[in-house]
Design a protein around this motif. Sequence first.
Motif, PDB file in Angstrom:
ATOM      1  N   LEU A   1      45.925  12.503 -10.324  1.00  0.00           N
ATOM      2  CA  LEU A   1      44.654  12.556  -9.391  1.00  0.00           C
ATOM      3  C   LEU A   1      43.411  12.548 -10.401  1.00  0.00           C
ATOM      4  O   LEU A   1      42.384  12.342  -9.912  1.00  0.00           O
ATOM      5  CB  LEU A   1      44.939  13.804  -8.687  1.00  0.00           C
ATOM      6  CG  LEU A   1      46.014  13.765  -7.627  1.00  0.00           C
ATOM      7  CD1 LEU A   1      46.243  15.097  -6.946  1.00  0.00           C
ATOM      8  CD2 LEU A   1      45.715  12.592  -6.712  1.00  0.00           C
TER       9      LEU A   1
ATOM     10  N   LEU B   1      41.505   9.362 -10.400  1.00  0.00           N
ATOM     11  CA  LEU B   1      41.367   8.714  -9.076  1.00  0.00           C
ATOM     12  C   LEU B   1      39.938   9.056  -8.454  1.00  0.00           C
ATOM     13  O   LEU B   1      39.571  10.304  -8.579  1.00  0.00           O
ATOM     14  CB  LEU B   1      42.200   8.932  -8.219  1.00  0.00           C
ATOM     15  CG  LEU B   1      43.903   8.380  -8.270  1.00  0.00           C
ATOM     16  CD1 LEU B   1      44.812   8.996  -7.092  1.00  0.00           C
ATOM     17  CD2 LEU B   1      43.888   6.975  -8.569  1.00  0.00           C
TER      18      LEU B   1
ATOM     19  N   GLN C   1      37.330  10.608  -5.700  1.00  0.00           N
ATOM     20  CA  GLN C   1      37.677  11.439  -4.475  1.00  0.00           C
ATOM     21  C   GLN C   1      37.617  10.499  -3.229  1.00  0.00           C
ATOM     22  O   GLN C   1      36.685   9.859  -2.954  1.00  0.00           O
ATOM     23  CB  GLN C   1      36.442  12.446  -4.288  1.00  0.00           C
ATOM     24  CG  GLN C   1      36.825  13.499  -3.330  1.00  0.00           C
ATOM     25  CD  GLN C   1      38.368  14.185  -3.323  1.00  0.00           C
ATOM     26  OE1 GLN C   1      38.379  14.629  -4.533  1.00  0.00           O
ATOM     27  NE2 GLN C   1      38.812  14.283  -2.398  1.00  0.00           N
TER      28      GLN C   1
ATOM     29  N   LYS D   1      41.952   5.330  -2.225  1.00  0.00           N
ATOM     30  CA  LYS D   1      43.035   4.872  -1.199  1.00  0.00           C
ATOM     31  C   LYS D   1      44.406   4.990  -2.321  1.00  0.00           C
ATOM     32  O   LYS D   1      44.353   4.220  -3.104  1.00  0.00           O
ATOM     33  CB  LYS D   1      42.806   3.569  -0.794  1.00  0.00           C
ATOM     34  CG  LYS D   1      43.899   3.034   0.170  1.00  0.00           C
ATOM     35  CD  LYS D   1      43.329   1.723   1.031  1.00  0.00           C
ATOM     36  CE  LYS D   1      44.423   1.377   2.055  1.00  0.00           C
ATOM     37  NZ  LYS D   1      43.955  -0.017   2.632  1.00  0.00           N
ATOM     38  N   ILE D   2      45.381   5.483  -1.732  1.00  0.00           N
ATOM     39  CA  ILE D   2      46.647   5.719  -2.502  1.00  0.00           C
ATOM     40  C   ILE D   2      47.895   5.031  -1.603  1.00  0.00           C
ATOM     41  O   ILE D   2      47.859   5.194  -0.450  1.00  0.00           O
ATOM     42  CB  ILE D   2      46.899   7.381  -2.576  1.00  0.00           C
ATOM     43  CG1 ILE D   2      46.007   7.714  -3.601  1.00  0.00           C
ATOM     44  CG2 ILE D   2      48.354   7.319  -3.108  1.00  0.00           C
ATOM     45  CD1 ILE D   2      46.249   9.062  -3.643  1.00  0.00           C
TER      46      ILE D   2
ATOM     47  N   PHE E   1      48.439  14.090  -0.403  1.00  0.00           N
ATOM     48  CA  PHE E   1      47.394  13.357  -0.880  1.00  0.00           C
ATOM     49  C   PHE E   1      46.348  13.431   0.409  1.00  0.00           C
ATOM     50  O   PHE E   1      45.264  13.354   0.355  1.00  0.00           O
ATOM     51  CB  PHE E   1      47.796  11.909  -1.378  1.00  0.00           C
ATOM     52  CG  PHE E   1      48.582  11.815  -2.558  1.00  0.00           C
ATOM     53  CD1 PHE E   1      48.492  12.689  -3.675  1.00  0.00           C
ATOM     54  CD2 PHE E   1      49.740  11.013  -2.656  1.00  0.00           C
ATOM     55  CE1 PHE E   1      49.091  12.796  -4.949  1.00  0.00           C
ATOM     56  CE2 PHE E   1      50.297  10.884  -3.935  1.00  0.00           C
ATOM     57  CZ  PHE E   1      50.215  11.869  -5.001  1.00  0.00           C
TER      58      PHE E   1
ATOM     59  N   PHE F   1      42.505  11.947   0.470  1.00  0.00           N
ATOM     60  CA  PHE F   1      42.655  10.802   0.154  1.00  0.00           C
ATOM     61  C   PHE F   1      43.164   9.682   1.436  1.00  0.00           C
ATOM     62  O   PHE F   1      43.707  10.641   2.190  1.00  0.00           O
ATOM     63  CB  PHE F   1      43.852  10.570  -1.032  1.00  0.00           C
ATOM     64  CG  PHE F   1      43.078  10.907  -2.169  1.00  0.00           C
ATOM     65  CD1 PHE F   1      42.295  10.143  -3.150  1.00  0.00           C
ATOM     66  CD2 PHE F   1      43.286  12.327  -2.785  1.00  0.00           C
ATOM     67  CE1 PHE F   1      42.054  10.424  -4.375  1.00  0.00           C
ATOM     68  CE2 PHE F   1      42.842  12.546  -4.016  1.00  0.00           C
ATOM     69  CZ  PHE F   1      42.087  11.887  -4.774  1.00  0.00           C
TER      70      PHE F   1
END
Length: 195
Positions: free
Chosen positions: A32, A35, A37, A40-41, A55, A60
Motif C-alpha cells: 500500500l 499506491l 490513495q 484501483k486494485i 482494501f 480503494f
Amino acid sequence: MTKQKNFYNHSFLAFFENTFNVDMTNIYGPFLEYLPQGGKILDIGCGSGRDALYFKNIGFSVDAFDYSENLVQFAKEKTGLDIQHKSFYDLDSVNEYDGIWACASLLHCERSRLIEVVQKIVDALKINGICYMSFKYGHLDRMQNDRLFTDLDEIQARELLNNFKNIHLLKLWMTKDNRPEQQEYWLNMLCIKES
C-alpha cells in the motif's frame, strides 16, 4: 484446475474460517505504501474476500475474482463487492490497475504458464503500477489434497521476473505464515511496472 476448483468448492466454508480473520497488515504495508490513495486494485484469486474487503474499507476501488464458484458467492455476501468468477488465465485487462494483489493465488498456476500469467498482470497494470505476488517457499511442483502447488524460491523468482523488461523488483522477502497454527514459509514479491 478442475480438481483445485472442486477442492475449494467443497471446502469453501473451512477455507473461509481458516483465512478470513488472519491479520495481514505486515504484508499490506509494503504494497500500500506505493499506491495512490483511492487507487484501483485488482485482487486475483481473492478466496474468502478478506483482502479485497480490507482494501475497500480503507478507500480503494477494488475489483476481485476467484475460480471457485462457491467462494465467489460466499465472498460476495461477506464483502458486498461484485466479485467475478474467472481464472487468472483469463485476465485480459490493459493499463487499468494501480495495484494488483495476487496473494496465495498464483501458487496454483502451472509453472509452464507462469510467464504467460505474469505478462497478463503486467499488461493490466498502469505505468508505475504495483504488483504483489506470494508463493509457498520452495522450488518444487507438488500435489497436495488434489491441488497443484508451484513453489518458488528466490532464484526462481528472479529468473521469472527476468523475462520482463518493464518490471522492476522492489522487494523480495520471506515470511512465516500469519496463521499461528501453520509452520509454512512464504516468498513475497513486490514489483513496479516501468515505462
